[in-house]
Design a protein around this motif. Structure first.
Motif, mmCIF file in Angstrom:
data_model
loop_
_atom_site.group_PDB
_atom_site.id
_atom_site.type_symbol
_atom_site.label_atom_id
_atom_site.label_comp_id
_atom_site.label_asym_id
_atom_site.label_seq_id
_atom_site.Cartn_x
_atom_site.Cartn_y
_atom_site.Cartn_z
ATOM 1 N N LEU A 10 0.822 -1.209 0.000
ATOM 2 C CA LEU A 10 0.000 0.000 0.000
ATOM 3 C C LEU A 10 0.856 1.259 0.000
ATOM 4 O O LEU A 10 0.489 2.272 -0.590
ATOM 5 C CB LEU A 10 -0.918 -0.003 1.237
ATOM 6 N N ASP A 11 2.018 1.206 0.663
ATOM 7 C CA ASP A 11 2.895 2.382 0.743
ATOM 8 C C ASP A 11 4.328 1.913 0.945
ATOM 9 O O ASP A 11 4.678 1.393 2.004
ATOM 10 C CB ASP A 11 2.457 3.276 1.907
ATOM 11 N N ILE A 12 5.160 2.097 -0.071
ATOM 12 C CA ILE A 12 6.540 1.592 -0.037
ATOM 13 C C ILE A 12 7.369 2.296 1.036
ATOM 14 O O ILE A 12 8.407 1.788 1.470
ATOM 15 C CB ILE A 12 7.202 1.730 -1.438
ATOM 16 N N ARG A 13 6.892 3.473 1.520
ATOM 17 C CA ARG A 13 7.652 4.188 2.554
ATOM 18 C C ARG A 13 7.758 3.382 3.846
ATOM 19 O O ARG A 13 8.662 3.620 4.659
ATOM 20 C CB ARG A 13 6.999 5.551 2.827
ATOM 21 N N VAL A 14 6.858 2.406 4.037
ATOM 22 C CA VAL A 14 6.913 1.543 5.227
ATOM 23 C C VAL A 14 8.291 0.909 5.361
ATOM 24 O O VAL A 14 8.897 0.919 6.440
ATOM 25 C CB VAL A 14 5.826 0.443 5.158
ATOM 26 N N ILE A 15 8.808 0.362 4.268
ATOM 27 C CA ILE A 15 10.092 -0.346 4.353
ATOM 28 C C ILE A 15 11.248 0.627 4.530
ATOM 29 O O ILE A 15 12.252 0.306 5.166
ATOM 30 C CB ILE A 15 10.304 -1.272 3.125
ATOM 31 N N ILE A 16 11.129 1.861 4.001
ATOM 32 C CA ILE A 16 12.209 2.839 4.173
ATOM 33 C C ILE A 16 12.296 3.268 5.641
ATOM 34 O O ILE A 16 13.387 3.374 6.209
ATOM 35 C CB ILE A 16 12.004 4.049 3.241
ATOM 36 N N VAL A 17 11.138 3.460 6.283
ATOM 37 C CA VAL A 17 11.124 3.774 7.718
ATOM 38 C C VAL A 17 11.701 2.600 8.514
ATOM 39 O O VAL A 17 12.495 2.778 9.444
ATOM 40 C CB VAL A 17 9.692 4.104 8.204
ATOM 41 N N LYS A 18 11.317 1.376 8.122
ATOM 42 C CA LYS A 18 11.797 0.187 8.830
ATOM 43 C C LYS A 18 13.312 0.033 8.674
ATOM 44 O O LYS A 18 14.004 -0.346 9.634
ATOM 45 C CB LYS A 18 11.088 -1.067 8.291
ATOM 46 N N LEU A 19 13.843 0.323 7.495
ATOM 47 C CA LEU A 19 15.294 0.228 7.280
ATOM 48 C C LEU A 19 16.042 1.236 8.152
ATOM 49 O O LEU A 19 17.097 0.922 8.713
ATOM 50 C CB LEU A 19 15.627 0.451 5.802
ATOM 51 N N ALA A 20 15.500 2.463 8.258
ATOM 52 C CA ALA A 20 16.126 3.484 9.115
ATOM 53 C C ALA A 20 16.070 3.034 10.583
ATOM 54 O O ALA A 20 17.037 3.207 11.340
ATOM 55 C CB ALA A 20 15.432 4.822 8.931
ATOM 56 N N ASP A 21 14.949 2.457 10.995
ATOM 57 C CA ASP A 21 14.786 1.919 12.356
ATOM 58 C C ASP A 21 15.828 0.832 12.614
ATOM 59 O O ASP A 21 16.505 0.826 13.655
ATOM 60 C CB ASP A 21 13.364 1.366 12.492
ATOM 61 N N ARG A 22 15.974 -0.101 11.657
ATOM 62 C CA ARG A 22 16.946 -1.182 11.808
ATOM 63 C C ARG A 22 18.381 -0.639 11.845
ATOM 64 O O ARG A 22 19.216 -1.132 12.602
ATOM 65 C CB ARG A 22 16.755 -2.194 10.669
#
Length: 703
Positions: A127-139
């Motif tokens: 639904l929104d590819i930004r989810v994984i970019i936020v998750k990568l920054a979190d990781r």
């Protein structure tokens, strides 16, 4: 770092009202995490603040920054998704929920929890590819602060990062994230190896610095002489990259470090090709080591020219040439130039890179639908990440990117699952080719389909892509379920005939009670279990008829199960006795495999032959039209051409020679063990009679 530092950085690319919204999100998160601390002892809110800083470095939009600040509030505090939506909008709430772990659900293992959380995140990514970019920054921030954790926890998080998150960062083209995630993971998993390589690099740095500077100056001067605007920089080798190459290529540290890497950044595409001509005139290029990723970008949108050269004094040189925009794309990937339509934050203004990423996420969703469980899904995802690539053309000239080693079947599933399922043959460069053939870059592939065709179990031996493997597994699993239900129904009906009853006579409430007692939702589940052999038809028949368990007398069976040879995966033929149509046979009910057909006198069934729960009477149907394997043992005199003669006889009689093993009995006699496919016992007798007529044959027997 404070919220003021973050706000100062955001003022450079966001309007004041959006910076203010980010500030408000910080204070909301600070209040929500008020009494919480990290393992290091710091206030918990420092973590989401640093995640937002990481995203600010790659100029992410304000909604992503707000999601970064709030990404743990739903998971770790009493704040709900609805509360976040009310305060910051549905889009932010969806982003936060996409990154939130499933903490309320009990899992049987840590691996299952990780896999299920990843599965949930993939659904949100769609639904929104930004989810994984936020998750990568979190990781990334979690990896930077691993020091406060126990050793075992460090290693577990680092391995997951190295296997899943670093490859995803690569797949999205966010090179800055990938490199740091790999380095930090390497140091957490192998601290001593990382330290040793770091020291070795430090000891060689002085000499390398001189060589790099000299080559850099020569290339820079030649570019200026040719009037090409470009900047030459030496590429630093990273610890994980050095270690991986040493391990995979079985090379020493010195051999890896002997290769010098440079990057040329130009102002436009024309100058990248002109710069390529300059370095090829300056140093001798290595044959077959040139890649044009500008004309044909990688799957993650990466564009660059790669070439290998032999420099001064025979020094190997690797050069990457790209424009400033390509450099930005190589470092930030899908996160570069993250633009949104005015007033609309649901869809980014798509470039080619966003389209490629959406295609990849679509493929992940397809794998997710086909996977039996979250652990199977995450294994498919691992297979899908980080492939070396080849470029294949469709008959219409479109380019498809596939991993090295991909076959026409992989290509068919890449185009569409339905095409893969119906694939029967292929043409490679307009010539018919085997479906198992490994494809090479530049080939044109055409898939030939047929209505009613279906995937072959043998494909799993050669297909390489996770997408194809997942689709084939899914199809075969569904096919097995269907066949198991059909077989289970036949077995139960035959068992009921024992007691002069039929399945349609069973009362609905009786069936419901039996299903409830055995833990099945519906009748189809029970029939599938019977077909697979995990439930015994004889026992279920007694339960349905309300017969007491102590009763041992049963009405003699007047009906046996007909075997047609087309039952599919739930009926197999024993390899110990190789039954053929015409042989008296018996069915052994094997848990998880359905019915295994044996010859009646097979010694392997001596212990269970009289047990109605494990064996069932069967007979061959009259209308069988297929071939069955049979094992033969031929003793014959040693002479040239024996095998050729046996193969000729098999061909003449329309039998198929599947396997031949030769063993020398003594100096004069050989023993040849054959596996031959025939139609029935009569066909076998004809074959054995003809072989027996050969003058060198002493004896032939069926094994």
């Amino acid at each position: 770092m404070t919220i003021d530092d973050l706000a100062d950085r955001l003022k450079g690319y966001l309007p004041p009202e959006e910076v203010q919204a980010v500030r408000r999100a910080y204070y909301y998160a600070e209040q929500a995490h008020f009494d919480q601390r990290r393992s290091s002892g710091e206030p918990y809110v420092t973590h989401p603040l640093m995640v937002a800083h990481i995203l600010a470095n790659i100029h992410m939009d304000y909604e992503s920054l707000i999601a970064a600040l709030l990404h743990d509030v739903i998971e770790d505090t009493r704040v709900t998704k609805e509360a976040v939506a009310q305060q910051f909008g549905e889009s932010v709430a969806s982003l936060v929920d996409g990154v939130t772990k499933l903490t309320q659900i009990p899992f049987s293992s840590k691996a299952e929890a990780q896999a299920e959380n990843f599965r949930k995140m993939v659904m949100a990514m769609a639904l929104d590819i930004r989810v994984i970019i936020v998750k990568l920054a979190d990781r990334l921030h979690n990896m930077r602060t691993l020091g406060a954790l126990r050793r075992d926890k460090k290693v577990r998080i680092a391995r997951e990062t190295l296997e899943i998150y670093a490859p995803i960062a690569h797949r999205l083209g966010i090179n800055t994230f990938r490199l740091e995630l790999e380095e930090l993971s390497f140091q957490a998993i192998y601290p001593m190896r990382a330290e040793r390589i770091r020291r070795a690099i430090a000891s060689t740095r002085g000499h390398r610095k001189e060589v790099v500077k000299k080559i850099q100056q020569v290339i820079q001067q030649r570019l200026e002489d040719e009037g090409i605007v470009g900047r030459v920089i030496g590429r630093e080798k990273h610890l994980w990259s050095i270690y991986s190459k040493m391990r995979e290529r079985k090379k020493s540290f010195k051999e890896i470090m002997d290769v010098y890497g440079f990057r040329i950044i130009t102002d436009n595409v024309d100058n990248t090709y002109r710069a390529l001509g300059v370095v090829h005139n300056l140093y001798k290029p290595v044959e077959d080591r040139f890649k044009d990723y500008i004309a044909i970008p990688k799957a993650n949108g990466y564009q660059s020219l790669h070439t290998s050269l032999i420099g001064m004094n025979g020094i190997p040189i690797e050069v990457q040439i790209r424009t400033r925009d390509m450099e930005e794309m190589a470092n930030k990937g899908i996160a570069s130039h993250w633009l949104y339509k005015a007033g609309k934050t649901d869809k980014p203004i798509g470039g080619v890179n966003q389209d490629r990423t959406r295609q990849w996420v679509k493929g992940l969703l397809e794998m997710q639908r086909h996977a039996g469980n979250s652990l199977e899904f995450i294994e498919h995802v691992k297979d899908d990440l980080f492939p070396d690539e080849i470029y294949i053309f469709t008959p219409k000239g479109e380019i498809m990117t596939l991993p090295v080693g991909a076959t026409p079947v992989d290509f068919a599933y890449f185009v569409h699952t339905d095409i893969g399922n119906a694939c029967v043959a292929c043409r490679v460069d307009r010539r018919l080719a085997p479906l198992s053939q490994a494809l090479r870059s530049g080939q044109t592939v055409e898939i030939i389909t047929a209505p009613g065709a279906r995937p072959n179990l043998a494909w799993l031996n050669f297909i390489t892509t996770a997408r194809a493997r997942s689709a084939v597994h899914h199809f075969l699993k569904n096919q097995q379920v269907s066949e198991s239900v059909t077989l289970g129904k036949r077995l139960l009906e035959r068992a009921l005939v024992h007691f002069d009853a039929a399945l349609e006579d069973v009362q609905e409430h009786t069936m419901h009670k039996v299903l409830q007692d055995l833990g099945y939702q519906q009748q189809q589940d029970l029939l599938e279990a019977i077909g697979l052999g995990t439930q015994m038809a004889y026992v279920i028949a007694r339960k349905l008829l309300g017969l007491v368990e102590t009763e041992t007398q049963a009405v003699a069976s007047r009906h046996t199960l007909a075997i047609r040879g087309t039952e599919g995966m739930v009926t197999t033929y024993a390899r110990c006795c190789y039954p053929l149509p015409g042989d008296p046979i018996i069915g052994h009910i094997s848990s998880g495999r359905g019915i295994v057909i044996h010859r009646e006198q097979c010694p392997n069934l001596n212990e269970v032959r009289q047990d109605p729960e494990k064996c069932t009477p069967v007979h061959w149907a009259e209308d069988i039209d297929r071939y069955f394997p049979v094992a033969l043992r031929v003793e014959l005199a040693n002479q040239k051409g024996n095998i050729a003669q046996l193969a000729t006889i098999a061909t003449e009689l329309d039998a198929n020679l599947e396997q031949i093993n030769t063993d020398e009995k003594d100096a004069h006699l050989s023993i040849i063990n054959l596996i031959v496919s025939v139609q029935n016992r009569i066909h076998l007798a004809q074959l054995m009679k003809k072989i027996r007529k050969l003058t060198q044959v002493h004896r032939i027997v069926r094994r």
